[in-house]
Design a protein around this motif. Structure first.
Motif, short mmCIF file in Angstrom:
data_model
loop_
_atom_site.label_atom_id
_atom_site.label_comp_id
_atom_site.label_asym_id
_atom_site.label_seq_id
_atom_site.Cartn_x
_atom_site.Cartn_y
_atom_site.Cartn_z
N GLY A 240 0.80 -1.22 0.00
CA GLY A 240 0.00 0.00 0.00
C GLY A 240 0.82 1.26 0.00
N VAL A 241 2.01 1.22 -0.62
CA VAL A 241 2.87 2.40 -0.65
C VAL A 241 3.32 2.68 -2.08
CG1 VAL A 241 3.70 2.05 1.69
CG2 VAL A 241 4.96 1.03 -0.23
N ASN A 242 3.82 3.89 -2.30
CA ASN A 242 4.47 4.25 -3.55
C ASN A 242 5.92 3.83 -3.51
OD1 ASN A 242 2.42 5.91 -5.16
ND2 ASN A 242 2.38 6.98 -3.19
N ARG A 243 6.44 3.36 -4.62
CA ARG A 243 7.85 3.00 -4.73
C ARG A 243 8.38 3.56 -6.04
NH1 ARG A 243 11.42 -0.63 -6.99
NH2 ARG A 243 13.08 -1.42 -5.61
N LEU A 244 9.24 4.58 -5.96
CA LEU A 244 9.77 5.23 -7.14
C LEU A 244 11.27 4.96 -7.26
CD1 LEU A 244 7.99 8.73 -6.97
CD2 LEU A 244 7.13 6.54 -7.84
N GLU A 245 11.68 4.47 -8.40
CA GLU A 245 13.10 4.20 -8.63
C GLU A 245 13.77 5.44 -9.22
OE1 GLU A 245 13.60 0.73 -11.00
OE2 GLU A 245 12.75 -0.62 -9.48
N GLY A 246 14.98 5.73 -8.72
CA GLY A 246 15.71 6.89 -9.22
C GLY A 246 17.16 6.81 -8.80
N VAL A 247 17.75 7.97 -8.52
CA VAL A 247 19.16 8.03 -8.14
C VAL A 247 19.34 9.03 -7.00
CG1 VAL A 247 20.00 7.44 -10.45
CG2 VAL A 247 19.62 9.84 -9.84
N ALA A 248 20.47 8.89 -6.30
CA ALA A 248 20.82 9.85 -5.25
C ALA A 248 21.28 11.15 -5.92
CB ALA A 248 21.92 9.28 -4.37
N ARG A 249 20.71 12.26 -5.45
CA ARG A 249 21.09 13.54 -6.04
C ARG A 249 21.01 14.63 -4.98
NH1 ARG A 249 18.98 14.52 -11.83
NH2 ARG A 249 20.49 12.82 -12.02
N ARG A 269 13.96 10.01 6.37
CA ARG A 269 14.41 8.68 6.76
C ARG A 269 15.28 8.09 5.65
NH1 ARG A 269 9.06 5.61 7.95
NH2 ARG A 269 8.44 6.82 6.12
N VAL A 270 16.56 8.04 5.88
CA VAL A 270 17.49 7.55 4.87
C VAL A 270 18.05 6.21 5.34
CG1 VAL A 270 19.56 8.01 3.53
CG2 VAL A 270 18.08 9.91 4.23
N ASP A 271 17.65 5.14 4.65
CA ASP A 271 18.11 3.80 5.01
C ASP A 271 19.19 3.30 4.06
OD1 ASP A 271 16.18 4.01 6.89
OD2 ASP A 271 14.85 2.50 6.08
N ALA A 272 19.79 4.22 3.32
CA ALA A 272 20.80 3.81 2.35
C ALA A 272 21.93 4.82 2.32
CB ALA A 272 20.16 3.69 0.96
N ALA A 273 23.15 4.30 2.25
CA ALA A 273 24.31 5.16 2.09
C ALA A 273 24.84 4.95 0.68
CB ALA A 273 25.38 4.81 3.12
N VAL A 274 24.41 5.81 -0.23
CA VAL A 274 24.80 5.65 -1.63
C VAL A 274 25.48 6.94 -2.11
CG1 VAL A 274 22.98 4.01 -2.15
CG2 VAL A 274 22.54 6.44 -2.44
N GLN A 275 26.31 6.78 -3.11
CA GLN A 275 27.02 7.92 -3.65
C GLN A 275 26.15 8.65 -4.67
OE1 GLN A 275 30.65 6.31 -5.25
NE2 GLN A 275 31.58 6.01 -3.23
N GLU A 276 26.52 9.88 -4.95
CA GLU A 276 25.81 10.69 -5.92
C GLU A 276 25.66 9.93 -7.24
OE1 GLU A 276 24.12 14.57 -7.05
OE2 GLU A 276 24.57 13.56 -5.16
N GLY A 277 24.43 9.89 -7.72
CA GLY A 277 24.15 9.25 -9.00
C GLY A 277 23.90 7.76 -8.93
N GLN A 278 24.07 7.18 -7.72
CA GLN A 278 23.83 5.74 -7.58
C GLN A 278 22.33 5.47 -7.42
OE1 GLN A 278 26.23 3.12 -7.69
NE2 GLN A 278 27.26 4.89 -8.63
N PRO A 279 21.86 4.23 -7.79
CA PRO A 279 20.43 3.91 -7.69
C PRO A 279 19.90 4.10 -6.27
CG PRO A 279 21.55 2.27 -9.01
CD PRO A 279 22.63 3.13 -8.40
N LEU A 280 18.71 4.69 -6.18
CA LEU A 280 18.07 4.96 -4.90
C LEU A 280 16.56 4.86 -5.08
CD1 LEU A 280 18.80 5.89 -1.97
CD2 LEU A 280 18.37 8.23 -2.74
N VAL A 281 15.88 4.32 -4.10
CA VAL A 281 14.43 4.13 -4.17
C VAL A 281 13.75 5.00 -3.11
CG1 VAL A 281 12.54 2.48 -3.80
CG2 VAL A 281 14.57 1.80 -5.09
N ALA A 282 12.68 5.68 -3.51
CA ALA A 282 11.88 6.49 -2.59
C ALA A 282 10.58 5.75 -2.30
CB ALA A 282 11.60 7.86 -3.20
N VAL A 283 10.29 5.53 -1.03
CA VAL A 283 9.07 4.83 -0.61
C VAL A 283 8.27 5.76 0.29
CG1 VAL A 283 8.13 2.87 0.66
CG2 VAL A 283 10.17 2.57 -0.77
N PHE A 284 6.98 5.92 -0.01
CA PHE A 284 6.13 6.78 0.81
C PHE A 284 4.67 6.39 0.64
CE2 PHE A 284 7.19 8.74 -3.20
CZ PHE A 284 5.98 9.14 -3.75
N ALA A 285 3.89 6.70 1.64
CA ALA A 285 2.48 6.34 1.65
C ALA A 285 1.66 7.26 0.76
CB ALA A 285 1.93 6.39 3.08
N PRO A 286 0.60 6.74 0.13
CA PRO A 286 -0.29 7.60 -0.66
C PRO A 286 -0.87 8.75 0.15
CG PRO A 286 -0.73 5.30 -1.14
CD PRO A 286 0.21 5.32 0.03
#
Length: 364
Positions: A240-249, A269-286
């Motif tokens: 029941g959440v949104n999941r958007l694929e993108g990158v760290a910016r 809430r950041v659960d990932a330590a990724v470098q600039e431009g690396q794949p990152l997913v945003a999850v949030f409730a409708p």
């Protein structure tokens, strides 16, 4: 029989589809299996039950090998110590509820008054103590499913397989049966695999959740972990959440093209330590998504995304608005009156905004 651990690698190769999935269920554990239609869930359950012959892999229940991928290494369904309960209760129409349950006890070696007494006890446990003398045609759909559950558990299987047993029931009846299932499966310590399309079943019944897509397991873990950090769009939908694929910016999140972004803010809430431009997913409730018409939107809001309504879906609490923001499908939940005030309909231009503090950022 007593509950036994189930350790299976199931391979079923067909002309246009191949299931290749490994699943482990500890003795007494309950595992839910979810996935889109055609993902291979029922094929997996059929192979565990012996109704579908694997073309490869190995299925072990306790110390016994039930399948090794060969014709000689296949144990027939009735000799597996496994019970499969599906949407259809499959009660014997000429037998009463008590006799249907007693049948499972007869197969297990119990006879006469002892079998009838034990059958009556099982009917009491599923809330049908006064219905033992009724035949299936005098029972409601929910009552029939209770009898089927009592019969399944009375057989004392080493493993219980449930194939969407609540799908054909109305919501109120399904909720009642779900409660009975949860209580009795725990009370008997049954090793259980339940295939379902409803996340409520997973939350209520299961210790772990396995997500199957395209014949493969794409995610598995504790139910709350999988639903809290879905690895695919389907897993996000059941959570029941949104999941958007993108990158760290810039310390935040952005789509690959940069036309949809969530800036970095304190409290995110950041659960990932990724470098600039690396794949990152945003999850949030409708519920974290605000929907406005274009003329109402602020041009200064960096997290405001121009979009168009793709479709509207009815929910128990109002309306789910699914909008397309530069190829990113985003769901929002609104009251019916608010959706009407905005004049929302497929194709209408809107602006979406999300509070970055309500977003969870995960490694892709």
């Amino acid at each position: 029989m007593t509950a036994a651990a189930l350790d299976a690698h199931v391979v079923v190769a067909r002309r246009e589809f191949t299931l290749d999935a490994a699943i482990r269920v500890d003795a007494g554990e309950v595992v839910a299996v979810m996935g889109p239609s055609g993902a291979g869930k029922s094929t997996l359950l059929g192979a565990l039950a012996g109704l579908v012959r694997p073309t490869g892999g190995r299925i072990r229940l306790g110390d016994a090998v039930l399948d090794d991928g060969t014709r000689r290494g296949h144990v027939a369904p009735m000799h597996r110590g496994v019970v499969l309960l599906g949407q259809d209760p499959r009660l014997f129409p000429h037998l009463t509820a008590l006799e249907n349950v007693a049948f499972a006890l007869h197969v297990g070696g119990s006879r006469g008054a002892r079998a009838r007494a034990d059958a009556a006890t099982w009917l009491e446990r599923v809330g049908l103590g006064g219905a033992g003398d009724r035949r299936p045609d005098r029972l409601s759909g929910g009552q029939q499913q209770r009898v089927a559950l009592a019969r399944a558990l009375a057989a004392a299987p080493q493993a219980l397989l449930l194939d969407e047993p609540l799908t054909s029931l109305d919501p109120e009846t399904a909720a009642d049966i779900r409660s009975v299932l949860a209580e009795q499966v725990r009370a008997t310590g049954s090793t259980t695999v339940v295939v379902t399309h409803d996340a409520i079943d997973a939350v209520t019944l299961a210790d772990r959740l396995v997500v199957v897509e395209g014949g493969r397991i794409v995610q598995q873990g504790a139910v709350r972990v999988v639903l809290g950090a879905p690895a695919t769009r389907f897993a996000a939908a059941i959570a029941g959440v949104n999941r958007l694929e993108g990158v760290a910016r810039g310390g935040g999140w952005a789509s690959a093209a940069g036309d949809v972004a969530l800036p970095a803010v304190d409290g995110a809430r950041v659960d990932a330590a990724v470098q600039e431009g690396q794949p990152l997913v945003a999850v949030f409730a409708p519920s974290a998504v605000d929907v406005r018409t274009r003329v109402d939107a602020s041009a200064d809001d960096a997290s405001a995304w121009p979009a168009r309504v793709a479709r509207l879906e009815a929910t128990l609490g109002g309306v789910r608005v699914v909008a397309d923001a530069h190829g990113q499908l985003v769901s929002a939940e609104l009251a019916v009156s608010h959706a009407a005030d905005l004049g929302l309909a497929p194709g209408v231009a809107v602006t979406l905004s999300v509070d970055p503090r309500a977003v969870r950022l995960l490694a892709a």
